[in-house]
Design a protein around this motif. Structure first.
Motif, PDB file in Angstrom:
ATOM      1  N   GLN A 127      36.596  47.108  35.788  1.00  0.00           N
ATOM      2  CA  GLN A 127      35.242  47.237  35.229  1.00  0.00           C
ATOM      3  C   GLN A 127      34.619  45.859  35.015  1.00  0.00           C
ATOM      4  O   GLN A 127      33.415  45.665  35.245  1.00  0.00           O
ATOM      5  CB  GLN A 127      35.279  48.006  33.902  1.00  0.00           C
ATOM      6  N   ALA A 128      35.413  44.899  34.574  1.00  0.00           N
ATOM      7  CA  ALA A 128      34.907  43.536  34.373  1.00  0.00           C
ATOM      8  C   ALA A 128      34.505  42.906  35.701  1.00  0.00           C
ATOM      9  O   ALA A 128      33.458  42.253  35.789  1.00  0.00           O
ATOM     10  CB  ALA A 128      35.964  42.683  33.674  1.00  0.00           C
TER      11      ALA A 128
ATOM     12  N   ALA B 289      32.024  39.788  35.044  1.00  0.00           N
ATOM     13  CA  ALA B 289      32.212  39.258  33.702  1.00  0.00           C
ATOM     14  C   ALA B 289      33.695  39.074  33.424  1.00  0.00           C
ATOM     15  O   ALA B 289      34.551  39.613  34.119  1.00  0.00           O
ATOM     16  CB  ALA B 289      31.613  40.222  32.679  1.00  0.00           C
ATOM     17  N   SER B 290      33.985  38.296  32.388  1.00  0.00           N
ATOM     18  CA  SER B 290      35.355  38.205  31.896  1.00  0.00           C
ATOM     19  C   SER B 290      35.509  39.245  30.786  1.00  0.00           C
ATOM     20  O   SER B 290      34.533  39.857  30.365  1.00  0.00           O
ATOM     21  CB  SER B 290      35.640  36.798  31.365  1.00  0.00           C
ATOM     22  N   TYR B 291      36.728  39.438  30.313  1.00  0.00           N
ATOM     23  CA  TYR B 291      36.915  40.430  29.261  1.00  0.00           C
ATOM     24  C   TYR B 291      37.904  39.938  28.216  1.00  0.00           C
ATOM     25  O   TYR B 291      38.733  39.069  28.472  1.00  0.00           O
ATOM     26  CB  TYR B 291      37.391  41.764  29.830  1.00  0.00           C
TER      27      TYR B 291
ATOM     28  N   LEU C 141      33.191  42.825  27.300  1.00  0.00           N
ATOM     29  CA  LEU C 141      32.827  42.011  28.461  1.00  0.00           C
ATOM     30  C   LEU C 141      32.035  40.820  28.000  1.00  0.00           C
ATOM     31  O   LEU C 141      31.195  40.927  27.107  1.00  0.00           O
ATOM     32  CB  LEU C 141      31.991  42.828  29.452  1.00  0.00           C
TER      33      LEU C 141
ATOM     34  N   LYS D 269      29.829  37.440  29.574  1.00  0.00           N
ATOM     35  CA  LYS D 269      29.282  36.741  30.740  1.00  0.00           C
ATOM     36  C   LYS D 269      29.019  35.320  30.413  1.00  0.00           C
ATOM     37  O   LYS D 269      28.821  34.929  29.327  1.00  0.00           O
ATOM     38  CB  LYS D 269      27.979  37.399  31.208  1.00  0.00           C
TER      39      LYS D 269
END
Length: 67
Positions: free
Chosen positions: A40-41, A46-48, A65, A67
């Protein structure tokens, strides 16, 4: 001058909050749940950061998440 400092602080808070999004996944194992979170990230570019994981009959994991 105090108004300008307050406006800058408020905008900084709004900016950081607007990029945070909570996501969750449910799977049989912790590794599978984290793989779903990672997918999903990647889709959101994005990072998580994992914020919660619960292991009962299945694993439920929540992440934020960033960004």
């Amino acid at each position: 001058m105090k108004t300008v400092k307050f406006a800058i602080a408020a905008l900084s808070l709004v900016t950081s909050v607007s990029f945070a999004q909570s996501i969750s996944a449910t799977a049989a194992t912790i590794d599978d749940a984290e793989a779903q979170i990672a997918q999903q990230a990647r889709q959101a570019d994005a990072s998580y950061k994992i914020t919660e994981a619960f292991n009962g009959n299945q694993v439920h994991m929540t992440a934020e998440l960033q960004k």
